[in-house]
Design a protein around this motif. Structure first.
Motif, PDB file in Angstrom:
ATOM      1  N   THR A  97      -8.589   3.233  -6.884  1.00 19.30           N
ATOM      2  CA  THR A  97      -8.770   3.334  -5.434  1.00 19.30           C
ATOM      3  C   THR A  97      -8.634   4.779  -4.971  1.00 19.30           C
ATOM      4  O   THR A  97      -9.430   5.239  -4.145  1.00 19.30           O
ATOM      5  CB  THR A  97      -7.731   2.480  -4.692  1.00 19.30           C
ATOM      6  N   ALA A  98      -7.632   5.469  -5.504  1.00 20.03           N
ATOM      7  CA  ALA A  98      -7.436   6.857  -5.082  1.00 20.03           C
ATOM      8  C   ALA A  98      -8.683   7.676  -5.400  1.00 20.03           C
ATOM      9  O   ALA A  98      -9.160   8.463  -4.575  1.00 20.03           O
ATOM     10  CB  ALA A  98      -6.224   7.448  -5.780  1.00 20.03           C
ATOM     11  N   ILE A 125     -11.460   6.816  -3.040  1.00 23.77           N
ATOM     12  CA  ILE A 125     -11.222   7.368  -1.705  1.00 23.77           C
ATOM     13  C   ILE A 125     -11.542   8.862  -1.689  1.00 23.77           C
ATOM     14  O   ILE A 125     -12.150   9.376  -0.747  1.00 23.77           O
ATOM     15  CB  ILE A 125      -9.777   7.067  -1.275  1.00 23.77           C
ATOM     16  N   ASP A 126     -11.173   9.550  -2.750  1.00 24.40           N
ATOM     17  CA  ASP A 126     -11.540  10.967  -2.847  1.00 24.40           C
ATOM     18  C   ASP A 126     -13.048  11.126  -2.894  1.00 24.40           C
ATOM     19  O   ASP A 126     -13.611  12.051  -2.295  1.00 24.40           O
ATOM     20  CB  ASP A 126     -10.931  11.588  -4.106  1.00 24.40           C
TER      21      ASP A 126
END
Lengths: 507, 319
Positions: A295-296, A299-300
């Protein structure tokens, strides 16, 4: 007449045929020449030349026909009508590799345009001949055949089922192992086209062991190959839980996450699509992706790109958040909400906005904590604007209304609810006032704040039909305050006071 | 008599009475009989009602007793169930709080997740940085090799002592960087240089890709270094067909050259005496180190030495 002179005549004829065919092939490269060539009756001229005694003429004629069919679907239909295909298919089995390449190119060019044309190729036995070509030694021939098969399989389930029935999949999987980069790319893209239609087709591809080979090629430095590999993996995993689990078990994950920083934007997009397809099935699969930091990374990635490339990432966040409240919390902790807010303000197309709004709704509708996270990014106002905006599409309006409603029903953070008391349609106002009526009886500080910030005044000004739920909520709010205060803030109180002043007679 | 008459009349009257009564009785017989029957039946009815009353009372009491029993049972069951719910409620709350929605576990999970996210973000940034540096480096190497190749091609534009070149304008404070590059690059005939330059372009990025240097100067120095050092090692017979694939061309050449020297029998050359005389004569006539030039045996040794091209004495001798 000497023998030399006689032979010279033949040589001259051959030379001029060759020249004609080559010139037509060169002319057919440019799309603007096609119409003139067509009106000059080029196909009927090329057709006998495809049966020429000289192989190079045959080959160039096939190339010319392929280029013509590649550019316009009218000509492709004409190729089918002229009965060129059966002889092409027939000679595909017997001729040399250069001719095979050209013939496969013609089949590809014809099949590319529509399912009907592809069906025509299938009907004249093109698939079996192409599958035979896949067994050829020459990588160029294999590439052309795989490409044509991919174009045939792309159109619909039936055609792709016939490709599978001809036994193309094992050979395509073998093509993945060849050293040539171009062949690998085409094979991966064909597998992707085959597996995109139904779970059964995808299962056939998986049963032939495609996933392991595809997973190995993630580490390949070639960007175009990676694009196709990720596209194939996502097409395989989109169908069912078991297929998605098989893709995960092939250990694509850490490498796939790393590919989100690839210089090529389509590689990144396809990786995100793969993640979306994996995540949408079950909470467990989402948990796996979240635990390895997917997810991180996504998102980036959303911060790096724009436009349609964002869509799969946005949807992936929505799918993850929809499964359970802890997963939604994980999205919030990965700083997903501010990024989605950014997407909402930067994007202009309505379908992307609608997807973003949906994702936000999925994140916010679990618990008050989630709703607060959404509210602190100032998204409630934005959702309301989208809902009220007359230029928004119907879908966007419906989605934003639903998201707003589900978030409001959980939101207990009053400072962010207060702006929603003003200029709001009554169907939304109902939920806002309901939240106030639930919170205010139990929170004295909030009651004080509610009076001083003018919320109570606003509530008194609301005109609700007696007996409606809105009126009941207003009554519930009013009962939390002393009667004088309620009266003080009711509209028309100053006039009532003045009237009392006038009627008052000093003793 | 009178009495008798009276009696007779009385008898008469009695008879009348008797008949009358009999006839009356005869008339009422049916009615009386019915009345008697009715009385009996009503009596029976009364008895039957008594029996029924008692029976009904009995069954109703029995049923009532059953109902009370059932109601009591239901009440008891309700009570037990309520108690069971209480126990289950406590247990489930405890169990869920302990195992499923454990606050501390959740907290630590979320903390771990955010740590992992940070880690992933940092790693991805590092990876991106690395890839970017790699690409930049490849780009730079390509540019440098192209520049060096360009310098080889433009070597004729170098400035001489007499006349400054195009890149060395007198109006500039310092010469153009191309001029500096031109000074460092050796001139070679373009016919021989062209393929080598291309080979240089193709071959250089390969080995350099693995170890990318961060500084700008290093690839340039290396490229020129390879350009210089590779040239003198080649033997000056490139036009000839090379010997074999199995040995290095230099080695083969060396063998060929050294062959007469290696024999143990012939320590000195056949023309040694003549040469010695010649040498002596030259020493006498010209007292220069260039005298070596004329010697035949020395030439053999020099021909494959590494200083063949760069010897300053060699160039001096032509003046």
């Amino acid at each position: 007449m000497s023998q030399r002179q006689i032979i010279q005549v033949f040589e001259q004829y051959q030379k001029s045929r060759m020249q004609f065919v080559q010139t037509v092939a060169d002319l057919a490269v440019r799309p603007q020449n096609i119409e003139i060539l067509q009106s000059a009756g080029v196909l009927s001229m090329l057709r006998p030349l495809m049966l020429d005694v000289v192989p190079s003429i045959q080959q160039t004629a096939a190339l010319a026909v392929g280029r013509l069919a590649d550019h316009s679907d009218d000509l492709a239909e004409a190729v089918v009508k002229e009965d060129i295909l059966p002889q092409l298919v027939h000679s595909l089995a017997s001729q040399n590799r250069f001719y095979k390449k050209a013939a496969a190119f013609v089949l590809r060019a014809v099949a590319k345009h529509s399912p009907e044309l592809s069906q025509a190729v299938v009907a004249c036995g093109g698939i079996d001949a192409l599958v035979l070509c896949l067994e050829e030694f020459d990588p160029g021939v294999k590439e052309a055949a795989a490409w044509a098969l991919g174009y045939i399989a792309r159109h619909n389930t039936l055609l792709s089922q016939s490709v599978v029935d001809a036994g193309a999949v094992p050979l395509l999987v073998l093509c993945l192992l060849e050293p040539e980069m171009a062949l690998k790319r085409i094979a991966a893209s064909t597998l992707s086209d085959i597996s995109k239609h139904t779970p059964e087709l995808a299962q056939t591809v998986v049963d032939n062991g495609a996933i392991a080979h595809l997973a190995q090629m993630i580490l390949n430095p070639d960007a175009k190959l990676k694009r196709q590999v990720f596209s194939a993996l996502s097409q395989i995993s989109k169908h069912s839980v078991s297929l998605a689990e098989m893709v995960i078990e092939a250990e694509v994950l850490p490498a796939a996450v790393a590919c989100l920083k690839d210089p090529d934007e389509y590689v990144r997009k396809n990786v995100t699509t793969l993640m979306r397809e994996l995540v949408k099935h079950t909470p467990e699969l989402s948990q796996v992706i979240v635990n390895c930091g997917g997810t991180a990374a996504v998102i980036d990635y959303l911060g790096d790109c724009s436009g349609n490339l964002r869509l799969p990432g946005i949807m992936m966040l929505g799918y993850v958040a929809a499964h359970s409240e802890s997963l939604a919390m994980a999205v919030i902790l990965s700083k997903g909400v501010p990024q989605l807010a950014l997407c909402l303000s930067e994007e202009h197309e309505h379908h992307i906005k609608a997807a973003t709004v949906w994702s936000i709704g999925q994140i916010g509708h679990h618990t008050p904590e989630h709703a607060k996270a959404v509210a602190t990014s100032n998204l409630l106002i934005k959702l309301l604007e989208l809902y009220m905006d007359a230029s928004s599409s119907e879908d966007l309006q419906a989605k934003s209304k639903k998201a707003l409603k589900s978030i409001l029903q959980k939101c207990t953070y009053l400072p962010h609810l207060e702006p929603l008391l003003y200029d709001v349609p009554s169907n939304i106002l109902k939920h806002v006032v309901c939240q106030f009526s639930k919170v205010l009886p139990h929170d004295s500080k909030a009651r004080r704040l509610f009076v001083t910030s003018g919320g109570l005044k606003k509530v008194q000004e609301i005109e609700a039909e007696p007996g409606s739920p809105l009126q009941e909520h207003i009554n519930a709010i009013n009962s939390c305050f002393p009667e004088e205060i309620v009266r003080y803030y009711s509209p028309g109180y100053s006039e009532a006071l003045l009237e009392r002043l006038e009627n008052y007679q000093p003793a | 008599m009178a009495e008798l008459i009276k009696l007779l009349s009385e008898v008469e009257e009695f008879k009348k009475e008797y008949f009358y009564r009999n006839s009356q009785a005869e008339e009422n017989r049916q009615k009386d009989n019915q009345a008697a029957n009715r009385a009996y039946l009503s009596n029976l009815h009364k008895k039957a009602i008594i029996i029924q009353k008692i029976w009904r009372g009995f069954t109703a009491r029995a049923r009532f007793r059953q109902m009370v029993k059932a109601a009591y049972f239901i009440m008891k069951m309700n009570f037990y169930e309520e108690m069971a719910v209480r126990i289950q409620r406590r247990w489930r709350g405890f169990f869920v709080r302990k195992n499923i929605h454990n606050f501390y576990a959740r907290k630590s999970y979320l903390e771990g997740l955010s740590r992992k996210n940070k880690l992933v973000r940092r790693e991805l940034d590092e990876l991106e940085e690395l890839q970017k540096r790699e690409r930049d480096c490849l780009e730079m190497v390509k540019k440098q090799t192209a520049k060096v190749y360009q310098a080889h091609r433009l070597h004729h534009l170098i400035s001489t002592k007499q006349c400054p070149g195009v890149f060395n304008s007198p109006f500039r404070p310092a010469p153009h960087e191309m001029e500096l590059l031109l000074r460092q690059v050796k001139y070679h005939a373009p016919t021989r240089l062209a393929p080598r330059g291309r080979a240089c372009l193709l071959s250089l990025p390969g080995p350099r890709a693995s170890s990318f240097p961060g500084t700008l100067g290093s690839p340039w120095v290396k490229t020129t270094g390879t350009a210089f050092s590779s040239r003198p090692t080649l033997p000056p017979i490139a036009s000839k067909k090379q010997q074999g694939l199995f040995r290095e061309p230099g080695e083969v050449w060396e063998q060929r050259v050294h062959c007469p020297d290696l024999t143990s029998r012939l320590q000195t050359s056949y023309t040694h005496l003549e040469e010695a005389q010649n040498q002596l004569r030259q020493h006498m006539s010209i007292r220069l180190p260039a005298g070596k030039l004329g010697t035949g045996s020395m030439l053999h040794h020099l021909s494959h030495s590494s200083t063949y091209f760069t010897q300053p004495a060699f160039s001096k001798s032509f003046r």
